[in-house]
Each structure stands twice: as structure tokens, then as C-alpha cells.
Design an enzyme around this catalytic site. Structure first.
Site, short mmCIF file in Angstrom:
data_model
loop_
_atom_site.label_atom_id
_atom_site.label_comp_id
_atom_site.label_asym_id
_atom_site.label_seq_id
_atom_site.Cartn_x
_atom_site.Cartn_y
_atom_site.Cartn_z
N ASP A 156 39.07 31.98 42.34
CA ASP A 156 39.69 32.00 41.01
C ASP A 156 39.70 33.39 40.39
OD1 ASP A 156 39.83 29.28 41.46
OD2 ASP A 156 39.28 28.76 39.41
N CYS A 173 29.70 33.63 41.84
CA CYS A 173 29.41 34.59 40.76
C CYS A 173 28.14 34.20 40.01
CB CYS A 173 30.59 34.69 39.82
SG CYS A 173 32.05 35.41 40.59
N SER A 191 37.92 29.87 32.46
CA SER A 191 36.95 30.19 33.50
C SER A 191 35.56 29.87 33.00
CB SER A 191 37.05 31.68 33.85
OG SER A 191 35.90 32.11 34.51
#
Length: 619
Positions: free
Chosen positions: A81, A195, A520
Site C-alpha cells: 500500500d 511497517c 492508511s
């Protein structure tokens, strides 16, 4: 007693051809009759969260075969993404979830596999595999690639922690020098893994622990740490235990729909609210529940969000803590332990980590660092970062001097010392979002819990970005980005760039942003997504005009367009009168492929999980 599904292709003279093909894959004469365990891997060199997964299937396969099974690995796609963000690539992210779910179903059912191990990690891969597992309802264990280490760099004589979002903000902030921006960029994502903050990937991998479908540490143990190897090996052993319980002992509690029951979905949502998880998790939990034929809706999420305090605050909601710190504080089991002591979860639900079909209570007794007497568990949660850039799994064995069991001032808090008594996610409703919308309250400044501002309307993320960077958006505005929902986008893009650019221009705490798209997991600020119904489905968000006043009240769970019902009726009538041109963006040039058009044709709004509209498929 259930018969092995694989017997369909391995028993009887009429299956001689299938057996011949199985032999060509390495199956031996004495292997026939053993359970065939599918390993759904998601290795790709495109995604840092998956770049290290190439050999993980072999690890799991070895454990399966040692326990008496036949292991067969296949791969799914995986979209990053972050790399797909901010351009047409993001249109493909959410639809990839459905493709992943379908591909797992296709492979498992086409080859009559008996059980499944899902090796996932990033944003849409874990949800897609979860949907497939609950759709198939065969024994399953999830094991993820794990989070990356937090980035670290020295700026102005101070060591700071970093993640992807810091690189994005610095890159867009004209006050940051080119040299500092480049230094942050080089340091933000130092290792393989998902992440490092409580973004969507890590949120979902944590939720699989609460659902009872993955082992303790799945959501928090670093991708680089040697201890993570054991999670892959144990996943192989555990799936064989589950298969034996179901196929040899007719024990249906070994099946995922009985493990991830309504109670377990409640546990997962309680955890999500307590840890301030990504707002995308709401979308994915609702979608997964439908695959399990569980009636878990936005109403349940709203109810839970009003009861649960915020016990764990992690980046992007604070720069102080990242997933490596969550692990040091006991990981998901540490948070669940505090929630259990507060009486907020069901501890009588099954869990794949429990021995002999035991429940979550027994798992917490062993793995909650505030309860356990096992020094190996304390050692497990002391696993820490090495600070060495790498794309290799299991490349280091560093440990903290001690675990963080400080529930008053640490990364994970008790209910008494919660970061706030309000949870980290909330469902808002009102005439803007009749069917609800989502805000990650963990990332909202206290001064912005109530906000009234003037609408600044954009009909695409691209136009909104241009407006923000071009100075159109000013303090007090409510940025409205519409026609970016599942159907209208199509694909329900994430809006990380608009929120990041608001921050880079000093407007992060001075503006609000609402959208029928999504955000996000790296988003913070007064960012409200999943507005339902979406604009393309006749939602009120399509009727907002520049200058309209919008009132947001998070404590009251309200979002209201301050326009009279008579005026809204007039606007709706005018929109309907446009015929085929109604409920579509007025001016937007966007190429939409046939694949995306096919997705849009069946897509539901976010409150339904953006899944396919089954009424169109079932006649």
C-alpha cells in the site's frame, strides 16, 4: 468421523491419474492417506513485509512433515500500500483482498487440501487470507512475517525513532532541508517486515491472535529476530494437531468458525479499540465475519467502542512507541491480559495456542507477562531490535535488559492508568453518514474532539492533494473527498497523502478530513473515513457543497451537515434528475480497467466491509 478431504483425489482406482500427478510432486507410496496441508505463502520482492518470506513455507512444511502430514505450498499476490499510495496503483489495493481470498479458496478446494497454514503480513493479505480461511472452514493457523524494526536517526543532536509516515511528512515539508529529508528517508524503513507502527498490517496480525487463529507474538515479534523462527515451526505443528482433532476425533472446535466465533470477534474488536488499531481493521473484521456467517456489524463495533479504554498507544499516534516496544511490554497477550482483568473480553473462547482444545484463559495464564511464571516466556518478550539494516529474517538475537511490565507509565497500561478512558476507535453517525463512519480517535488531538468547519469539496484524492499543497485549504476547513468509496473510486483508496500534506503545512490539528474512501493505518489527526453510504451509492456526502458547515462531535459520536432537510431533499432531487450522470464525479479523469469495473459492479459500501453484494450473486 469426517473423512479427509484429500481422499477425493488420493483414494480408489479411478483416481490413478491424480495419484500419478501427486507422485510427480514428490508424494511417496506411504504418504497417501496422510492429511494434505496447504501452505498459502505471500512472498514477493515488491513488498518489504514479504521480501523475507521466500523460505518460510519450507520451514512450516518441515514441521508439518515431521508431524506426519504432506505439505504443499502455493503463493498469493501481495500489494504494498505504501508503494501503491498516491497514484492509480492504490485503486488496486482493496480489490486485491478479494482476489487473495478467492485464490486461496481456488487452490485449497481445487486440490482438496485438508488444512491450511496462512503466511501473511501486510495490509490486504492477512484480511484476504482470513476471509478465505473462514469461508473454507478447515483447520487453519496464521503466521505473519512480523513487523520491521523502527527507524532511528540523529537530527539536531537527538536520536529519534522513525517510520514511513515521518519520511512522507519530511518530504512534503518545505521547512525540512533536502539533507534532513534524505536522511529521514534512508532511516525510516531499515529492515524487512511490516511497517513499524500500529498500522493496518500490524493491527490485523495482532487481531488474529485475539481471534484465536495465531500464536502469541504473531503480531509483535520482530521480523528480524531469531525467535520468530519458532512461530513458523510451531504453526506447522499446531495445524497438524488441529487436523488430528478434527479428522480423527471429530472435534469441531478445531475448525476456524468455532474458534473465531462471535465472542472472538468481540475480543478482536475490544483489542482493536484498546490498542488504537488502524481504522481499516473495522472494514476487514466486518468482511471476515460475513465469511464466517457471523452477524457482526457496525452496531457491535459502536457498542464496543463506547466501553473500552485506550490501553496501548503506538505510532502513528505517538512517536514514543513502535511495535518493538509493544512486544517488550508483552505483546497482544499483555494487552488482552489487562482487558481480561478489566472484565472486557471473553476468556472462555478456543485458541490455537491452547493445548488439548483449551481456551484463551489458559493461554493468558502462560503468555501474559503479568501472570506467567515461565522464564522462557519472559525471554521471548525480551526480544528486541538490532538496529542493523537488513532484508533477512531471523538475522539477529538482540534482547532488552528487561521486559516492560510497567502498567502505570509503560507502553501497555492497566485500565486504571489508561492513556484515556475513551478507546482508540469510534463510530460516528449523522446525516453525513447514515450508516456510520470511522475515526481513529487515538490519533486525534484532544482539542479537536469537537470541530465545526466549512466544507472544502474535492471529487478525487488527486484534486484534494493539489488543493492542500496549492494553499486552497485553510485553517478551519473540513476537507471532503468523495467518490473514492468501494464503488465510486473504485477500490476505496487510502488517503494517507492528503492527511500527511495537511500535517506538512501545519494544518494537521487545524482542519478535519472526511471521505467515503479510507485511511492508511499511518494516518492520524481528525480524519474520518468509511462514510456510508458512499457518494456513488446515493450517500449524503455527494450532496455537500463548498462552504457548508459540518459539525463533528466525537464524544457524542456525531457527524452532521448543518443544512436543512428541505435543502438536502432539493439537492437530492436535482442529483436524481441527472439520470446516468447522477451520483458520479462531475469532473474527474481516471482510467478504470475492466478488472476494477468488475470489482465496482458488486462492491458494497464500507459499513458492509466493502465485500461483494451477495444479493446480486444469489439471485
Amino acid at each position: 468421523m469426517p473423512k479427509l478431504r484429500s481422499a477425493t483425489s488420493t483414494e480408489g482406482r479411478n483416481m490413478a491419474g491424480a495419484r500419478a500427478l501427486w507422485r510427480a510432486t514428490g508424494v511417496k507410496e506411504n504418504d497417501f492417506g496422510k492429511p494434505i496441508i496447504a501452505i498459502a505463502n505471500s512472498f514477493t520482492q515488491f513488498v518489504p513485509g514479504h521480501v523475507h518470506l521466500k523460505n518460510m513455507g519450507s520451514l512450516v512444511a518441515g514441521a508439518i512433515e515431521e508431524a506426519g502430514g504432506i505439505a504443499k505450498e502455493f503463493n498469493t499476490i501481495a500489494v504494498d500500500d505504501g508503494i501503491a499510495m498516491g497514484h492509480g496503483g492504490m485503486l488496486y489495493s482493496l480489490p486485491s483482498r478479494e482476489l487473495i481470498a478467492d485464490s486461496v479458496e481456488y487452490m485449497v478446494n481445487a486440490h482438496c487440501a485438508d488444512a491450511l497454514v496462512c503466511i501473511s503480513n501486510c495490509d490486504k493479505i492477512t484480511p484476504g487470507m482470513l476471509m478465505a480461511a473462514l469461508r473454507l472452514n478447515i483447520p487453519v493457523v496464521f503466521v505473519s512475517g512480523g513487523p520491521m524494526e523502527a527507524g532511528k536517526t540523529k537530527l539536531s543532536d537527538q536520536i529519534i525513532k522513525l517510520d514511513l509516515v515521518d519520511a512522507m511528512i519530511a518530504g512534503a515539508d518545505s521547512n525540512v532541508s533536502d539533507e534532513d529529508s534524505k536522511q529521514i528517508e534512508r532511516s525510516a524503513c531499515p529492515t524487512c517486515g511490516s511497517c513499524s507502527g500500529m498500522f493496518t498490517a500490524n493491527s490485523m496480525n495482532c487481531l488474529t491472535e485475539a481471534l484465536g487463529l495465531s500464536l502469541p507474538g504473531n503480531g509483535s515479534m520482530l521480523a528480524t529476530h531469531e525467535d520468530r523462527r519458532e512461530l513458523f515451526l510451531e504453526a506447522g505443528r499446531r495445524v497438524m494437531m488441529l487436523a488430528e482433532r478434527y479428522y480423527k476425533h471429530d472435534d469441531e472446535t478445531a475448525l476456524p468458525r468455532n474458534i473465531a466465533s462471535f465472542k472472538s470477534f468481540e475480543n478482536a474488536m475490544v483489542l482493536d479499540v484498546a490498542m488504537g488499531g488502524s481504522s481499516n481493521t473495522v472494514l476487514h473484521l466486518v468482511a471476515a465475519a460475513q465469511e464466517a456467517e457471523i452477524d457482526f456489524t457496525m452496531a457491535d463495533i459502536d457498542r464496543i467502542s463506547r466501553l473500552v479504554p485506550h490501553l496501548c498507544k503506538v505510532a502513528p499516534s505517538t512517536p514514543k512507541y513502535h511495535m518493538e516496544d509493544v512486544h517488550r511490554a508483552g505483546g497482544v497477550m499483555g494487552i488482552l491480559g489487562e482487558l481480561d482483568r478489566a472484565g472486557l473480553i471473553h476468556n472462555d473462547v478456543p485458541h490455537v495456542a491452547a493445548d488439548n482444545g483449551g481456551d484463551l484463559k489458559s493461554v493468558l495464564a502462560k503468555y501474559d507477562i503479568k501472570q506467567t511464571n515461565d522464564p522462557d516466556v519472559i525471554r521471548f518478550f525480551s526480544a528486541g531490535p538490532a538496529g542493523i539494516p537488513t532484508t533477512k529474517a531471523f538475522s539477529q538475537n538482540c534482547r532488552w535488559d528487561s521486559v516492560d511490565d510497567d502498567r502505570e507509565n509503560g507502553c501497555i497500561r492497566s485500565r486504571e492508568f489508561a492513556f484515556s478512558q475513551e478507546g482508540g476507535l469510534a463510530v460516528l453517525s449523522g446525516n453525513v453518514a447514515v450508516d456510520g463512519c470511522i475515526v481513529k480517535t487515538a490519533g486525534v488531538d484532544e482539542s479537536n474532539l469537537t470541530f465545526v468547519g466549512s466544507a472544502r469539496v474535492y471529487e478525487s484524492q488527486d484534486d484534494a492533494v493539489a488543493g492542500i499543497l496549492g494553499g486552497e485549504v485553510v485553517e478551519g476547513d473540513v476537507v471532503v473527498i468523495r467518490y473514492e468509496g468501494p464503488k465510486g473510486g473504485p477500490g476505496m483508496q487510502e488517503m494517507l497523502y492528503p492527511t500527511t500534506y495537511l500535517k506538512s503545512r501545519g494544518l494537521g490539528a487545524k482542519c478535519a478530513l472526511i471521505t467515503d474512501g479510507r485511511f492508511s493505518g499511518g494516518t492520524s489527526g481528525l480524519s474520518i473515513g468509511h462514510v456510508s453510504p458512499e457518494a456513488a451509492s446515493g450517500g449524503t456526502i455527494a450532496l455537500i457543497e463548498n462552504g457548508d458547515q459540518i459539525a463533528i462531535d466525537i464524544p457524542k459520536r456525531s457527524i452532521q451537515l448543518n443544512v436543512s432537510e428541505a435543502e438536502l431533499t432539493q439537492r437530492r432531487t436535482a442529483m436524481d434528475a441527472k439520470g446516468p450522470l447522477g451520483w458520479k464525479p462531475v469532473s474527474r479523469e481516471r482510467y478504470v480497467s475492466l478488472a476494477l469495473k468488475a470489482y465496482a459492479l458488486l462492491a458494497t459500501s464500507a459499513d458492509k466491509g466493502a465485500v461483494r453484494d451477495r444479493t446480486k450473486l444469489e439471485g
